[in-house]
Design a protein around this motif. Structure first.
Motif, PDB file in Angstrom:
ATOM      1  N   GLN A   7       0.834  -1.190   0.000  1.00 36.80           N
ATOM      2  CA  GLN A   7       0.000   0.000   0.000  1.00 36.80           C
ATOM      3  C   GLN A   7       0.874   1.247   0.000  1.00 36.80           C
ATOM      4  O   GLN A   7       1.792   1.377   0.807  1.00 36.80           O
ATOM      5  N   ALA A   8       0.587   2.171  -0.920  1.00 35.65           N
ATOM      6  CA  ALA A   8       1.234   3.485  -0.934  1.00 35.65           C
ATOM      7  C   ALA A   8       0.308   4.419  -0.168  1.00 35.65           C
ATOM      8  O   ALA A   8      -0.790   4.733  -0.633  1.00 35.65           O
ATOM      9  N   THR A  12       0.713   9.197   5.280  1.00 35.13           N
ATOM     10  CA  THR A  12       1.952   8.982   6.029  1.00 35.13           C
ATOM     11  C   THR A  12       3.193   9.015   5.141  1.00 35.13           C
ATOM     12  O   THR A  12       4.310   8.958   5.660  1.00 35.13           O
ATOM     13  N   GLN A  13       2.990   9.079   3.820  1.00 34.83           N
ATOM     14  CA  GLN A  13       4.094   9.083   2.859  1.00 34.83           C
ATOM     15  C   GLN A  13       4.940   7.820   2.990  1.00 34.83           C
ATOM     16  O   GLN A  13       6.171   7.872   2.944  1.00 34.83           O
ATOM     17  N   LEU A  14       4.261   6.680   3.170  1.00 32.80           N
ATOM     18  CA  LEU A  14       4.938   5.401   3.318  1.00 32.80           C
ATOM     19  C   LEU A  14       4.445   4.391   2.296  1.00 32.80           C
ATOM     20  O   LEU A  14       3.257   4.352   1.971  1.00 32.80           O
ATOM     21  N   VAL A  32       8.705   1.641   3.804  1.00 33.12           N
ATOM     22  CA  VAL A  32       9.754   2.527   3.298  1.00 33.12           C
ATOM     23  C   VAL A  32       9.086   3.859   3.001  1.00 33.12           C
ATOM     24  O   VAL A  32       7.999   3.896   2.409  1.00 33.12           O
ATOM     25  N   SER A  33       9.724   4.948   3.407  1.00 33.68           N
ATOM     26  CA  SER A  33       9.143   6.260   3.123  1.00 33.68           C
ATOM     27  C   SER A  33       9.238   6.557   1.625  1.00 33.68           C
ATOM     28  O   SER A  33      10.117   6.028   0.928  1.00 33.68           O
ATOM     29  N   PHE A  34       8.354   7.411   1.150  1.00 32.87           N
ATOM     30  CA  PHE A  34       8.402   7.822  -0.251  1.00 32.87           C
ATOM     31  C   PHE A  34       9.784   8.394  -0.570  1.00 32.87           C
ATOM     32  O   PHE A  34      10.352   8.118  -1.613  1.00 32.87           O
ATOM     33  N   GLU A  35      10.325   9.200   0.353  1.00 32.56           N
ATOM     34  CA  GLU A  35      11.624   9.838   0.127  1.00 32.56           C
ATOM     35  C   GLU A  35      12.740   8.798   0.017  1.00 32.56           C
ATOM     36  O   GLU A  35      13.605   8.892  -0.866  1.00 32.56           O
TER      37      GLU A  35
END
Length: 66
Positions: A7-8, A12-14, A32-35
């Protein structure tokens, strides 16, 4: 174990992987974070995602004799 859900999560940007058990209940496996994913790049992140799924599944490990 039944499988996995990836799930994206915009809020939470995860990018999160959940294990789904035979009863359909999700359990957090990893995230894992998007960044972090952006810094890894498409190829490295894709490899990490695939390895997480294969190594967490006995049937997949058996398929590749791991």
């Amino acid at each position: 174990m039944l499988g996995h859900l990836i799930q994206a999560e915009e809020e939470t940007q995860l990018i999160t992987i959940y294990r789904i058990d035979s009863g359909g209940m999700p359990t957090l496996y990893t995230s894992v974070s998007f960044e972090e994913a952006r810094k890894m790049g498409f190829e490295k992140f894709g490899r990490l995602l695939g390895e997480n799924l294969v190594l967490d599944s006995q049937r997949m490990r058996d398929l590749f004799s791991l």
